[in-house]
Each structure stands twice: as C-alpha cells, then as structure tokens.
Design a protein around this motif. Structure first.
Motif, PDB file in Angstrom:
ATOM      1  N   ILE A   1      55.011  25.197 -54.984  1.00 60.43           N
ATOM      2  CA  ILE A   1      55.464  25.224 -56.369  1.00 60.43           C
ATOM      3  C   ILE A   1      56.333  26.466 -56.537  1.00 60.43           C
ATOM      4  CG2 ILE A   1      54.776  25.352 -58.786  1.00 60.43           C
ATOM      5  CD1 ILE A   1      52.200  23.936 -58.070  1.00 60.43           C
ATOM      6  N   GLU A   2      57.639  26.241 -56.661  1.00 54.90           N
ATOM      7  CA  GLU A   2      58.633  27.304 -56.701  1.00 54.90           C
ATOM      8  C   GLU A   2      59.212  27.440 -58.107  1.00 54.90           C
ATOM      9  OE1 GLU A   2      59.328  29.472 -54.560  1.00 54.90           O
ATOM     10  OE2 GLU A   2      59.469  28.721 -52.514  1.00 54.90           O
TER      11      GLU A   2
ATOM     12  N   THR B   1      52.009  16.698 -57.372  1.00 53.38           N
ATOM     13  CA  THR B   1      52.708  17.959 -57.101  1.00 53.38           C
ATOM     14  C   THR B   1      52.157  18.547 -55.814  1.00 53.38           C
ATOM     15  OG1 THR B   1      53.073  18.345 -59.451  1.00 53.38           O
ATOM     16  CG2 THR B   1      53.190  20.265 -58.006  1.00 53.38           C
TER      17      THR B   1
ATOM     18  N   TRP C   1      67.232  19.151 -58.053  1.00 50.54           N
ATOM     19  CA  TRP C   1      65.856  19.034 -57.559  1.00 50.54           C
ATOM     20  C   TRP C   1      65.670  17.900 -56.553  1.00 50.54           C
ATOM     21  CZ3 TRP C   1      63.858  14.344 -58.497  1.00 50.54           C
ATOM     22  CH2 TRP C   1      64.086  13.690 -59.718  1.00 50.54           C
TER      23      TRP C   1
ATOM     24  N   GLN D   1      57.303  22.296 -61.717  1.00 52.42           N
ATOM     25  CA  GLN D   1      57.866  23.622 -61.491  1.00 52.42           C
ATOM     26  C   GLN D   1      58.440  24.217 -62.769  1.00 52.42           C
ATOM     27  OE1 GLN D   1      58.992  23.686 -56.757  1.00 52.42           O
ATOM     28  NE2 GLN D   1      60.599  23.121 -58.161  1.00 52.42           N
TER      29      GLN D   1
ATOM     30  N   HIS E   1      57.041  16.777 -59.066  1.00 50.88           N
ATOM     31  CA  HIS E   1      57.014  18.156 -58.565  1.00 50.88           C
ATOM     32  C   HIS E   1      58.042  19.007 -59.305  1.00 50.88           C
ATOM     33  CE1 HIS E   1      55.847  20.965 -55.281  1.00 50.88           C
ATOM     34  NE2 HIS E   1      57.037  21.481 -55.527  1.00 50.88           N
TER      35      HIS E   1
ATOM     36  N   TRP F   1      56.641  27.621 -64.332  1.00 53.03           N
ATOM     37  CA  TRP F   1      57.468  28.818 -64.527  1.00 53.03           C
ATOM     38  C   TRP F   1      57.265  29.379 -65.936  1.00 53.03           C
ATOM     39  CZ3 TRP F   1      59.297  32.214 -61.480  1.00 53.03           C
ATOM     40  CH2 TRP F   1      60.441  32.975 -61.737  1.00 53.03           C
TER      41      TRP F   1
END
Length: 452
Positions: free
Chosen positions: A400-401, A396, A120, A433, A429, A437
C-alpha cells in the motif's frame, strides 16, 4: 475503531477529484501537432506543468471528431529503464472533446469512469518488476499518446505529450543524515518550523526509499526516511538487529531544532511495520504509530534491546503454495505467534504509550496482516490500553503506497529468494491507497499536532 471498507472505498473514489466541469483553468494545455477534421488536437492537463505524484491530474483532449473512437496510452520508464504501460479505449463527445473526468473507459487496462486509471493501471513490460522511485529529486515523466481508433486495431498516433509528476515539492528541503550510526534522509517542509516529526521505515530489500517521506514533507511534516540494513556501512543482513540504532534515530529527530516535540510519529510498512511496533513498545518519545500491513511479531531475525531479545517468528517452508503461474504464495508460511515457543516473538505492545493506526490490505499475500492487527488490538485492550484504529481494505494487496502507484502483483522476495505474489486487485488497491494516504495524515495531525 474498526472501519470496514466497502463504504471507505466507495467514499474515497478516485473519480471525484479534480475541478468542476467547465472550469476555465481546464484548457491551459499544450498544442500537439496533428490535425483531424481540420481541427488542431490539444492536450489539456490540470494542474498544468508538474504536479506531485500523489495529486490527481485532469486529462482531456479536444479537437477530435464528434464521437470519434480513440485509444489513450500512458508509459513511463523508471530509473533502471524498466518500462510500464497502460491503455484505454474511449469515445469523444458530440463536440469532439474527450475529458477523462466525464468519459468512461470502454476497455483496455481498465473500464469505467477512472480519471487516474492511466497511472494506477500501469503494468511492467517485463514481469515481476515493481515501480519504485529511487531518486526523488527528479520527476517521473509519463508519456501520453492518443491514437485514432480502438486498439488492437488503432491507427496512427494523433498526438502526444509528457506529464511530469514530482516527489519533491517546491521548497521542500532534503538533508542527508549521517549522524553517529544513523543513515537516513530528512525532509523538511518549506514553511518556517518547527514541524511534527515522523520516522518512515520500509520493508526488506528497500535500502533507503525516500518517496513516501518526501511526499509527506510536502504536507507539513518533518519526515526521516530511515535505512536499517543493506545500505552504505549498515549491516548487510537481518540476522541480528539492535533497537538502539532505531533509538538513536528517534533521538536525532527529537533533538532537531526543526522538529516539534514532545514526541514523534512512526510510519512502517511490511518489516518496517513490526520494527515500528517494537520501537513504540520499547522506546520513549513515540506518540503516534501507523503500521501498513505490518506484523505483530518480530520477523526475519533476532531483535536485541539492552538485555532483551525478541527471537524471529518461526516458519515452515512446506506451507509455500505455488500458483498456476508458478509463483510462490507465502501467506501461510509463518507460524502463529499465539502458539508454543513462537509466543516469545510477539512484540510486547502493551508497553507502548503510543496511539496506533493499522492500515490493512485484506488480500495481503505476504502474511496475515488483518490477523496481526486484530491480535495487537486484543493484547492492547487486555492490558487496559486504548483500542487502536484498524482500517481494512478489501481486494488490497501488500504494497500500500502513496496514491497512484500501480499495484505490484508479484516480484522477487529477497528473503524467499524467488518471486512471490503480493495480492490485490488493481482498482480496489488504487482506491485503498487514496484513502490510506488521507487516513494516515489525519491520524498524524490528530496525535502530533493536536488537530485533525
């Protein structure tokens, strides 16, 4: 419900994933050439071999000298050849073992106990490049290296290995869709169907991005990654979009024999978010909608549906601010959808029969995502609709993946015509994520499958 995020971020921590220390499976790794203190250096990755991009991997090196200072480096190249790198300084334990589940980084691209930090924290070698997966049928290959000593004074490379991270799980089926006007790719899980269906839509400049849809299909959903402009024979610009196109895509999914009805879900990011909000408001058959940093107003171009038109939200370029690095900060550029003629751009969310989940980066510098989510909530409740779920993540940014994609700090904005900042702090961040998710999968299971 509105969940705040300090607790969520702490609870979702990236460092808690992986096997228990001492698991016998941990040491199924490959040997690497190199010797130190007459020991053979061994990389240990768990799971061994390929794993999904959204899965944590436990990284360890054994055969080091007791308390030896080392530097670990990670690098990958995307399909266009752009190089991304991260590094961290560590110290082996008294037995010559370096286990990133146990050993904190002492400096480098990140500090502290961050088992997935080498992924990341990846940063592009050249500025203004966002890591994007364009071909989900091939994995990303992450090269890992261990060097003697601490950078910038690190010595020779003691060993290296390659870790492959996949986007298409074994058995997941990828089916290009060219039906009527619809241009998309459908991903189906390997198990016997039918499956809950989701339409996945990204923002401007995306063409057809498939990585999120392919990963979600591995979780038991039939997911259609949908293009809507600047792809094959679709319109080249956003000046006018017709909601009938998106209706055709929804109906295709609902009619598919591998999709379980009676409704489908929508997942949209950025411009894809306000498109999903419009779809849920105007179209039938929408049961659950997740917006990731989306707008409550129509943005970019006029949206037509039958005899109705939603004009684009107005903007004032004079509200662009420049950072000390000369990048554009556009967070204040758009007008308020609550004032004057811009109220006509407010999407009529009160018409929707869908459940909603808003995932919000509180440092989104593309636009005011938290404000938009709250205004949508107010409008829904004012019309007797159920209060949507809103989850806000501090520090964040906009993109946002799925987990372990690195933060994109700044890149070219196709509508602005230049580089802009997207907001966010790398560690916060990354943590957001991981939680987002989980949250969106739980939401879709609850509303499309009937269980959480």
């Amino acid at each position: 419900m509105v969940a705040s995020s300090g607790a969520i971020l702490r609870a979702s921590g990236l460092g808690r994933r992986g096997l228990l220390p001492g698991s016998p499976k941990l040491w199924h790794g490959g040997r690497v050439s190199g010797a130190l203190a007459r020991k053979t250096l061994t990389w240990s990755l768990e799971p061994a071999g390929r794993c999904g991009w959204d899965e944590p991997v436990r990284i360890a090196v054994r055969g080091l000298a007791p308390r030896q200072p080392v530097t670990l480096r990670a690098s990958l190249r995307d399909e266009k050849g752009a190089l991304f790198r991260a590094h961290a300084r560590y110290e082996a334990d008294a037995g010559g073992l370096l286990d990133l589940e146990r050993a904190p980084a002492l400096g480098g691209s990140f500090v502290g106990l961050e088992p997935m930090g080498l992924l990341w924290a990846l940063e592009p070698e050249k500025p203004l490049v966002r890591l994007v997966k364009r071909d989900v049928q091939a994995p990303f290959a992450v090269e890992l290296e261990v060097l003697d000593g601490h950078e910038p004074d690190a010595g020779r490379v003691l060993g290296r290995t390659v870790h492959e991270r996949d986007f298409l799980r074994p058995g997941v089926r990828r089916e290009p869709v060219r039906a009527g006007r619809v241009r998309a790719t459908l991903f189906l899980p390997p198990e016997p169907g039918p499956f809950p269906g989701i339409v996945d839509i990204y923002g401007v400049g995306s063409g057809l991005l498939e990585h999120r849809a392919s990963l979600l299909a591995g979780k038991g959903f039939a997911v259609m990654a949908l293009a809507y402009y600047n792809y094959e024979d679709l319109p080249k610009g956003l000046e006018i979009l017709h909601l009938e196109y998106f209706e055709e895509a929804v109906n295709y999914l609902l009619d598919h024999p591998q999709v379980k009805g009676p409704g489908v879900g929508l997942l949209g990011s950025s411009k894809g978010g306000d498109l999903c909000l419009s779809m849920a408001s105007f179209l039938k058959g929408i049961t659950a909608t997740v917006l990731v940093n989306g707008s409550v107003a129509n943005v970019g171009g006029a949206l037509h549906y039958k005899d109705e038109i939603l004009p684009p939200l107005g903007l004032d370029p004079n509200r662009v601010r420049l950072t000390k690095d000369g990048l554009a900060d556009i967070v204040d550029v758009l007008n308020s959808p609550l004032e004057g003629a811009d109220q006509k751009s407010f999407i009529p969310v009160e018409r929707a029969e869908s459940a909603f989940l808003f995932l919000v980066g509180q440092d989104d510098h593309n636009w005011k995502s938290e404000f938009y989510a709250n205004e949508a909530s107010k409008r829904l409740q004012a019309h007797g609709k159920k209060k949507p779920e809103i989850i806000c993540y501090p520090e964040t940014g906009h993109y946002i993946e799925p987990p372990y994609f690195p933060l994109c700090r700044a890149s070219l904005h196709i509508l602005v015509g230049g580089p802009v900042i997207w907001g966010g702090e790398s560690r916060a961040h990354a943590t957001a994520q991981v939680d987002a998710w989980k949250q969106l999968q739980t939401f879709f299971h609850k509303h499309l499958v009937g269980k959480s």
